[in-house]
Scaffold this motif. Structure first.
Motif, PDB file in Angstrom:
ATOM      1  N   VAL A   1       0.834  -1.205   0.000  1.00 23.36           N
ATOM      2  CA  VAL A   1       0.000   0.000   0.000  1.00 23.36           C
ATOM      3  C   VAL A   1       0.863   1.247   0.000  1.00 23.36           C
ATOM      4  CG1 VAL A   1      -1.729   1.303   1.309  1.00 23.36           C
ATOM      5  CG2 VAL A   1      -1.932  -1.172   1.106  1.00 23.36           C
ATOM      6  N   GLY A   2       1.998   1.200   0.697  1.00 21.61           N
ATOM      7  CA  GLY A   2       2.886   2.364   0.732  1.00 21.61           C
ATOM      8  C   GLY A   2       3.421   2.735  -0.629  1.00 21.61           C
ATOM      9  N   GLY A   3       3.517   1.751  -1.531  1.00 27.45           N
ATOM     10  CA  GLY A   3       3.968   2.045  -2.876  1.00 27.45           C
ATOM     11  C   GLY A   3       2.987   2.879  -3.675  1.00 27.45           C
ATOM     12  N   PHE A   4       1.732   2.936  -3.229  1.00 25.82           N
ATOM     13  CA  PHE A   4       0.711   3.739  -3.911  1.00 25.82           C
ATOM     14  C   PHE A   4       0.599   5.145  -3.314  1.00 25.82           C
ATOM     15  CE2 PHE A   4      -0.723  -0.611  -4.809  1.00 25.82           C
ATOM     16  CZ  PHE A   4      -0.916  -0.528  -6.174  1.00 25.82           C
ATOM     17  N   ARG A   5       1.514   5.491  -2.434  1.00 25.82           N
ATOM     18  CA  ARG A   5       1.500   6.815  -1.830  1.00 25.82           C
ATOM     19  C   ARG A   5       2.707   7.610  -2.323  1.00 25.82           C
ATOM     20  NH1 ARG A   5       1.166   6.234   4.460  1.00 25.82           N
ATOM     21  NH2 ARG A   5       0.196   8.311   4.300  1.00 25.82           N
ATOM     22  N   THR A   6       2.740   8.856  -1.962  1.00 24.84           N
ATOM     23  CA  THR A   6       3.902   9.695  -2.242  1.00 24.84           C
ATOM     24  C   THR A   6       4.716   9.814  -0.965  1.00 24.84           C
ATOM     25  OG1 THR A   6       2.735  11.732  -1.684  1.00 24.84           O
ATOM     26  CG2 THR A   6       2.632  10.991  -3.981  1.00 24.84           C
ATOM     27  N   THR A   7       5.976  10.182  -1.129  1.00 20.85           N
ATOM     28  CA  THR A   7       6.837  10.327   0.038  1.00 20.85           C
ATOM     29  C   THR A   7       6.319  11.392   1.006  1.00 20.85           C
ATOM     30  OG1 THR A   7       8.764   9.551  -1.211  1.00 20.85           O
ATOM     31  CG2 THR A   7       9.191  10.816   0.794  1.00 20.85           C
ATOM     32  N   PRO A   8       5.832  12.548   0.548  1.00 21.60           N
ATOM     33  CA  PRO A   8       5.248  13.509   1.500  1.00 21.60           C
ATOM     34  C   PRO A   8       4.065  12.939   2.273  1.00 21.60           C
ATOM     35  CG  PRO A   8       5.750  14.612  -0.557  1.00 21.60           C
ATOM     36  CD  PRO A   8       5.965  13.143  -0.790  1.00 21.60           C
ATOM     37  N   GLN A   9       3.229  12.104   1.615  1.00 23.83           N
ATOM     38  CA  GLN A   9       2.118  11.476   2.325  1.00 23.83           C
ATOM     39  C   GLN A   9       2.624  10.561   3.433  1.00 23.83           C
ATOM     40  OE1 GLN A   9      -0.361   9.416  -0.480  1.00 23.83           O
ATOM     41  NE2 GLN A   9      -1.099  11.294  -1.477  1.00 23.83           N
ATOM     42  N   ILE A  10       3.660   9.792   3.141  1.00 23.47           N
ATOM     43  CA  ILE A  10       4.206   8.866   4.137  1.00 23.47           C
ATOM     44  C   ILE A  10       4.815   9.633   5.301  1.00 23.47           C
ATOM     45  CG2 ILE A  10       5.930   7.065   4.517  1.00 23.47           C
ATOM     46  CD1 ILE A  10       5.526   6.181   1.643  1.00 23.47           C
ATOM     47  N   VAL A  11       5.516  10.729   5.013  1.00 21.65           N
ATOM     48  CA  VAL A  11       6.123  11.530   6.081  1.00 21.65           C
ATOM     49  C   VAL A  11       5.054  12.176   6.951  1.00 21.65           C
ATOM     50  CG1 VAL A  11       7.574  13.538   6.570  1.00 21.65           C
ATOM     51  CG2 VAL A  11       8.227  11.931   4.756  1.00 21.65           C
TER      52      VAL A  11
ATOM     53  N   PRO B   1      -3.443   5.679   1.073  1.00 23.85           N
ATOM     54  CA  PRO B   1      -3.180   6.590  -0.055  1.00 23.85           C
ATOM     55  C   PRO B   1      -4.353   7.540  -0.297  1.00 23.85           C
ATOM     56  CG  PRO B   1      -2.599   4.330  -0.629  1.00 23.85           C
ATOM     57  CD  PRO B   1      -3.319   4.258   0.678  1.00 23.85           C
ATOM     58  N   ASP B   2      -4.053   8.808  -0.422  1.00 22.91           N
ATOM     59  CA  ASP B   2      -5.084   9.806  -0.688  1.00 22.91           C
ATOM     60  C   ASP B   2      -4.459  10.990  -1.441  1.00 22.91           C
ATOM     61  OD1 ASP B   2      -7.476  11.158  -0.718  1.00 22.91           O
ATOM     62  OD2 ASP B   2      -7.165  12.055   1.279  1.00 22.91           O
ATOM     63  N   PRO B   3      -4.484  10.933  -2.772  1.00 26.02           N
ATOM     64  CA  PRO B   3      -5.084   9.909  -3.644  1.00 26.02           C
ATOM     65  C   PRO B   3      -4.108   8.749  -3.884  1.00 26.02           C
ATOM     66  CG  PRO B   3      -4.204  11.667  -4.962  1.00 26.02           C
ATOM     67  CD  PRO B   3      -3.966  12.081  -3.532  1.00 26.02           C
ATOM     68  N   TRP B   4      -4.619   7.712  -4.559  1.00 25.71           N
ATOM     69  CA  TRP B   4      -3.772   6.578  -4.929  1.00 25.71           C
ATOM     70  C   TRP B   4      -2.864   6.989  -6.083  1.00 25.71           C
ATOM     71  CZ3 TRP B   4      -4.096   1.391  -2.960  1.00 25.71           C
ATOM     72  CH2 TRP B   4      -5.018   1.252  -1.923  1.00 25.71           C
ATOM     73  N   VAL B   5      -1.576   6.706  -5.923  1.00 29.18           N
ATOM     74  CA  VAL B   5      -0.567   7.108  -6.906  1.00 29.18           C
ATOM     75  C   VAL B   5       0.021   5.853  -7.545  1.00 29.18           C
ATOM     76  CG1 VAL B   5       1.596   8.332  -7.285  1.00 29.18           C
ATOM     77  CG2 VAL B   5      -0.038   9.187  -5.590  1.00 29.18           C
ATOM     78  N   TRP B   6      -0.006   5.795  -8.885  1.00 26.08           N
ATOM     79  CA  TRP B   6       0.523   4.639  -9.621  1.00 26.08           C
ATOM     80  C   TRP B   6       1.916   4.890 -10.185  1.00 26.08           C
ATOM     81  CZ3 TRP B   6      -2.276   0.067  -9.975  1.00 26.08           C
ATOM     82  CH2 TRP B   6      -3.598   0.129  -9.532  1.00 26.08           C
ATOM     83  N   ASP B   7       2.390   6.111 -10.087  1.00 25.20           N
ATOM     84  CA  ASP B   7       3.655   6.472 -10.729  1.00 25.20           C
ATOM     85  C   ASP B   7       4.829   5.669 -10.192  1.00 25.20           C
ATOM     86  OD1 ASP B   7       2.214   8.287 -12.155  1.00 25.20           O
ATOM     87  OD2 ASP B   7       2.827  10.047 -10.980  1.00 25.20           O
ATOM     88  N   ASN B   8       4.824   5.341  -8.906  1.00 25.82           N
ATOM     89  CA  ASN B   8       5.954   4.605  -8.318  1.00 25.82           C
ATOM     90  C   ASN B   8       6.112   3.234  -8.963  1.00 25.82           C
ATOM     91  OD1 ASN B   8       6.512   6.680  -6.404  1.00 25.82           O
ATOM     92  ND2 ASN B   8       4.840   5.925  -5.117  1.00 25.82           N
TER      93      ASN B   8
END
Length: 288
Positions: free
Chosen positions: A45-55, A62-69
């Motif tokens: 699930v963490g792979g669908f987030r951005t680093t700022p979201q995780i920090v 994920p909010d929103p879900w990110v597929w770029d990673n």
């Protein structure tokens, strides 16, 4: 009347009375499953987030879900090269473990000779030998054999370290095959090898799948041995690729989680699809 009703209860009904053992067992099983599964889910699930979201919220969704990673990982040539190296090493290890393990277990299960049990004990003692303790002498031996920086430098040691468990699992299955089947096969003209190939291997399928999956997953997740013997970057496996990616993109936490997810996904799926066969193989080994 209550006493009379209790008196006519059958023994089976009395045994079905409530016990705290069952709820506690399920609670313990759920706790163990949660501890095992939670890190995997967090990484995926963490792979669908951005680093700022995780920090900002390490335990959030994920909010929103990110597929770029994941797209970035799957479009890297290094990832596919490392996946190919992992597949070659894992498949080679699996084939070697199954082939040699079946041969050794067949002899120990169906042949009677002096020292058979001592030889089997020698194999079982291999389960107590820590592979990490042999890393340095193993590297020196592989270097002297000019096998360093090759697939064989990883496959051969992994096969050797996996054989004890393989033989322990396979021998009870092969020994449990009735002698009458072997006699009937001999009457039909089948030799020992034919009996092994046409009768024993199909009947021992759960055990073969078990040792194959265990060997594959163990090889796929191996890190220390490939790290020491694969100095060539072009031969690196996915566990080494995760380390390289983490070192290169130290500030990209989401990207690291996505790369880690993709690295462990094949072994996870392989293990999941063969779960029933693995359970049957281990049960048969315990019964034997």
């Amino acid at each position: 009347m209550i006493v009379a009703a209790n008196a006519v209860l059958s023994p089976s009904a009395q045994r079905r009375s409530f016990s705290w053992a069952t709820p506690l067992t399920y609670a313990l099983a759920l706790a163990v499953a949660g501890v095992s599964i939670a890190p995997v889910i967090y990484v995926i699930v963490g792979g669908f987030r951005t680093t700022p979201q995780i920090v900002a919220d390490p335990a959030g969704l994920p909010d929103p879900w990110v597929w770029d990673n994941y797209v970035r990982v799957l479009t890297q040539s290094d990832f596919w090269r490392q996946a190919f190296n992992s597949a070659v090493i894992a498949l080679g290890t699996t084939l070697g473990v199954v082939a040699l393990g079946v041969g050794a277990a067949y002899v120990l299960a169906r042949y009677t000779f002096r020292g058979r049990e001592a030889l089997y004990t020698f194999f079982t003692l291999g389960l107590l030998f820590p592979a990490g303790a042999a890393i340095l002498p193993l590297y020196l031996m592989l270097r002297d054999l000019n096998l360093v920086n090759s697939y064989y430098a990883v496959i051969l040691p992994q096969v050797a370290f996996s054989l004890p468990l393989t033989i322990v699992i396979l021998r009870p299955f092969l020994a449990a095959i009735p002698r009458e089947l072997e006699d009937a096969a001999a009457i039909d003209g089948a030799g020992r090898i034919g009996f092994l190939w046409r009768i024993m291997l199909p009947l021992s399928r759960p055990a073969l799948v078990t040792v194959g999956v265990l060997a594959f997953v163990t090889s796929w997740n191996a890190f220390l041995l490939p790290l020491l013997v694969l100095g060539d970057v072009n031969l690196h496996t996915l566990p080494l690729g995760v380390q390289n990616f983490s070192s290169q993109y130290t500030s990209d936490t989401a990207g690291i989680l996505a790369f880690t997810s993709m690295a462990m996904l094949p072994a996870l799926l392989f293990f999941t699809f063969a779960e029933k066969q693995i359970v049957g193989g281990l049960q048969g080994a315990v019964k034997g």
